[in-house]
Design a protein around this motif. Structure first.
Motif, PDB file in Angstrom:
ATOM      1  N   SER B 262       0.848  -1.197   0.000  1.00  0.00           N
ATOM      2  CA  SER B 262       0.000   0.000   0.000  1.00  0.00           C
ATOM      3  C   SER B 262       0.880   1.242   0.000  1.00  0.00           C
ATOM      4  O   SER B 262       0.483   2.283   0.484  1.00  0.00           O
ATOM      5  N   LYS B 263       2.078   1.102  -0.563  1.00  0.00           N
ATOM      6  CA  LYS B 263       3.026   2.216  -0.553  1.00  0.00           C
ATOM      7  C   LYS B 263       2.508   3.415  -1.338  1.00  0.00           C
ATOM      8  O   LYS B 263       2.898   4.541  -1.067  1.00  0.00           O
ATOM      9  N   ASP B 265      -0.519   4.457  -1.277  1.00  0.00           N
ATOM     10  CA  ASP B 265      -1.713   4.832  -0.520  1.00  0.00           C
ATOM     11  C   ASP B 265      -2.715   3.719  -0.262  1.00  0.00           C
ATOM     12  O   ASP B 265      -3.183   3.588   0.838  1.00  0.00           O
ATOM     13  N   ASN B 266      -3.092   2.926  -1.264  1.00  0.00           N
ATOM     14  CA  ASN B 266      -4.074   1.884  -0.969  1.00  0.00           C
ATOM     15  C   ASN B 266      -3.577   0.545  -1.500  1.00  0.00           C
ATOM     16  O   ASN B 266      -2.682   0.514  -2.342  1.00  0.00           O
ATOM     17  N   PRO B 267      -4.138  -0.544  -1.006  1.00  0.00           N
ATOM     18  CA  PRO B 267      -3.568  -1.848  -1.351  1.00  0.00           C
ATOM     19  C   PRO B 267      -3.675  -2.170  -2.848  1.00  0.00           C
ATOM     20  O   PRO B 267      -4.767  -2.126  -3.419  1.00  0.00           O
TER      21      PRO B 267
END
Lengths: 185, 430
Positions: B262-263, B265-267
């Motif tokens: 999720s780097k 922001d989201n998976p």
């Protein structure tokens, strides 16, 4: 705290859109140096959650202003925030305490928090990891909107791996769907 | 004389040997048409008491749900050689097949085990007498090898009794448990601890050839993905990022790892080339994308996404990156795995508020719920596609359970202590 500000927060808090990321930087997280301290402070945070009271602790604005930079402004302020099933919306009763945390973080730009998101045991484990993170990010977003720098916040998920309550019933599940705020020293 | 190097190799692995919680098999259900077989106690030409190989073979075959074993106490004789077999007696006991064998000490701790499978009605060998050489410590492996032979000869399907399972246990004080990643034989015997930690361990997975495993382990309260060589214990930590580092899944060629980060922001689903460390982003959606698993041909990845509202299974094509929805029945479907032939999709499906293991026929679209236990999760398919092992909750405790892909055979692997979860069935070892 002004009423208009609260209203704005409420709207954003209920929005399902994900816009703000707390961090996009890659890192090697082999930070073993501070592990012992972290573990200790988190055990305390778990203890705080066990009393299961959702009532916000109200601290008068005057008192907060008088002790703006001290950790004491967070005395008695809730550090565990609960969520509905399969939801990651910050509950109205969480806002007051979260605002206190935001005020402290704004007043102390060097302070760092880790938001640890959790899920109940239902559903699959990796999906629950994602759900726990989504909850942590909902809290993160709530804090950044109130002026906390994104660099002060890290969101981590434990999924369903670290429950607070061990029953297989609604009451236990409710206690486990949570985000814990942990201050890093 | 044939050797079974792989089995021998496995027993010399460098595991720490904390083996307290052995799993026990209970068959709760069975198929209708069972093959009647008599597994006769193997002869022992020495005086030493040896492990009961026939007993292990018999429970292997029974556990498959396809065999009915003639009880020993009704057998009129216990022949160990073909010339001593009176077919008429076995016909009276309604045995279609008889397995006989014998054990002989060669030298030191090495034994020769001979066995042959006989067809009672045809009064002849199904297969000629075979001989294997095995060390005493590996008698269970030898028994599973013979079970695989018998199973394949009589069903036409390769046996999976010689395979292994990975699983995670949580033991001790519930508020501060000890997590262990363990490997055991597919029947739950010979558990060995691979990793132990006070922080959570999850998502164990095998590489295509069974030499490597991967798993997620928390360190300093953050998740990390590890790759480990089983034989040496040599471990490598995959470069980790802020947020999620999860769901590692090996490509069919063993060169890549699908994972969730999720780097950004989201998976999202990423594919990591293990040799070059090149990371490629596969999905791009603001919803949760997680639980990737490769299709057997390696052309696509199936994964869980809630982009349609509730979590369902989707497929992404690795060349075009186009995404299509795969599951439509049930309130939600998560953590899909595909049978090795690509024919069936196994998911955790929520229907009527219950989480159960379901099977979707990829050709016809037909969906069958296989289990009716409580809070079922983490399905893992045997390499011959016959059985699905999964985690469930029984009497308030996490245990492992197995169901056949036709839903007819069910058995539990209860553990002696602690919670058992997240089974991962090994491939065939190459």
């Amino acid at each position: 705290m002004s009423i208009t500000k609260l209203g704005k927060i409420a709207v954003v808090g209920l929005s399902a859109a994900w816009i703000v990321g707390c961090s996009t930087t890659a890192s090697e997280t082999d930070s073993s140096a501070n592990s012992a301290e972290n573990t200790e402070s988190t055990d305390q945070a778990f203890g705080a959650g066990e009393d299961d009271s959702l009532t916000s602790v109200i601290i008068a604005d005057d008192a907060a202003n008088a002790d703006e930079n001290g950790m004491s402004m967070l005395d008695g302020v809730e550090t565990v925030f609960y969520f509905d099933f399969d939801k990651s919306i910050v509950r109205p009763e969480s806002r007051e305490a979260l605002t206190k945390h935001a005020q402290y973080l704004v007043a102390n730009p060097d302070a760092r928090v880790v938001l640890e998101g959790h899920a109940d045991e239902r559903g699959t484990r990796e999906y629950n990891m994602a759900l726990g993170e989504r909850r942590a990010k909902a809290i993160s977003r709530y804090l950044t909107i109130q002026g906390v720098a994104a660099s002060q916040i890290e969101s981590v998920s434990f999924g369903e791996e670290v429950p607070l309550a061990f029953g297989h019933d609604d009451n236990s599940w409710q206690q486990n769907r949570r985000v814990e705020i942990r201050y890093e020293k | 004389m044939k050797k079974i190097p792989l089995l021998l190799l496995f027993c010399s692995l460098l595991f720490s040997s904390l083996s307290r919680a052995q799993l026990v098999i209970e068959i709760t259900n069975g198929a209708d048409q069972l093959l009647p077989i008599a597994v006769v106690k193997f002869g022992n030409e020495g005086t030493e008491i040896l492990p009961d190989i026939a007993q292990i073979i018999e429970s292997d075959l029974k556990r498959s749900g396809l065999f009915d074993a003639i009880p020993r106490n009704v057998m009129l004789s216990q022949p160990t050689k073909k010339e001593n077999v009176f077919y008429r007696n076995w016909r009276l006991l309604k045995a279609d097949y008889v397995l006989i064998g014998s054990t002989k000490l060669l030298s030191g701790d090495t034994y020769e085990i001979e066995f042959e499978l006989l067809n009672v009605l045809a009064q002849k060998n199904v297969q000629n007498r075979e001989s294997i050489k095995v060390r005493k410590a590996n008698f269970r492996d030898a028994a599973h090898y013979i079970s695989d032979k018998v199973y394949e000869l009589l069903t036409g399907v390769r046996g999976a009794f010689s395979t292994k399972i990975l699983y995670v246990t949580a033991e001790g004080d519930k508020a501060s448990p000890t997590f262990q990643l363990q490997v055991a034989d597919a029947d739950g015997f010979n558990p060995q601890v691979i990793v132990e930690s006070k922080e959570p361990i999850l998502s164990p997975a095998w590489s295509n050839n069974g030499r490597f495993i991967s798993y997620v382990m928390f360190r300093d309260r953050r998740p990390n993905i590890f790759i480990q060589e089983l034989a040496t214990g040599k471990r490598q930590r995959i470069k980790s990022y802020k947020g999620l580092n999860g769901s590692p899944s090996w490509s069919p060629d063993g060169k890549k790892l699908a994972l969730v980060l999720s780097k950004d922001d989201n998976p999202e689903i990423y594919v990591l080339d293990i040799a070059t460390q090149k990371l490629e982003r596969i999905t791009n959606h603001y919803s949760i994308d997680t639980e990737p698993s490769w299709e057997p041909d390696g052309k696509g990845i199936i994964f869980t996404s809630d982009r349609g509202g509730n979590p369902q299974i989707y497929r992404v094509d690795l060349v075009s990156k186009s995404v299509e929805r795969v599951t439509f029945e049930g309130e939600l479907n998560t953590r899909a795995r595909m049978t090795p032939d690509g024919r069936f999709l196994v998911t955790v499906q929520k229907s009527n508020g219950q989480y159960n293991i379901s099977l979707q026929d990829m050709k016809t679209g037909r969906v069958q719920v296989l289990t009716e236990t409580y809070l079922d999760e983490s399905p893992s398919i045997a390499p011959n596609g016959s059985m699905v092992m999964y985690a469930t909750t029984h009497n308030g405790k996490g245990i492992l359970s197995v169901v056949s892909v036709d839903g007819l055979v069910k058995y539990r692997l209860p553990s002696a202590a602690g919670e058992v979860r997240e089974p991962s069935w090994s491939p065939y070892f190459k």
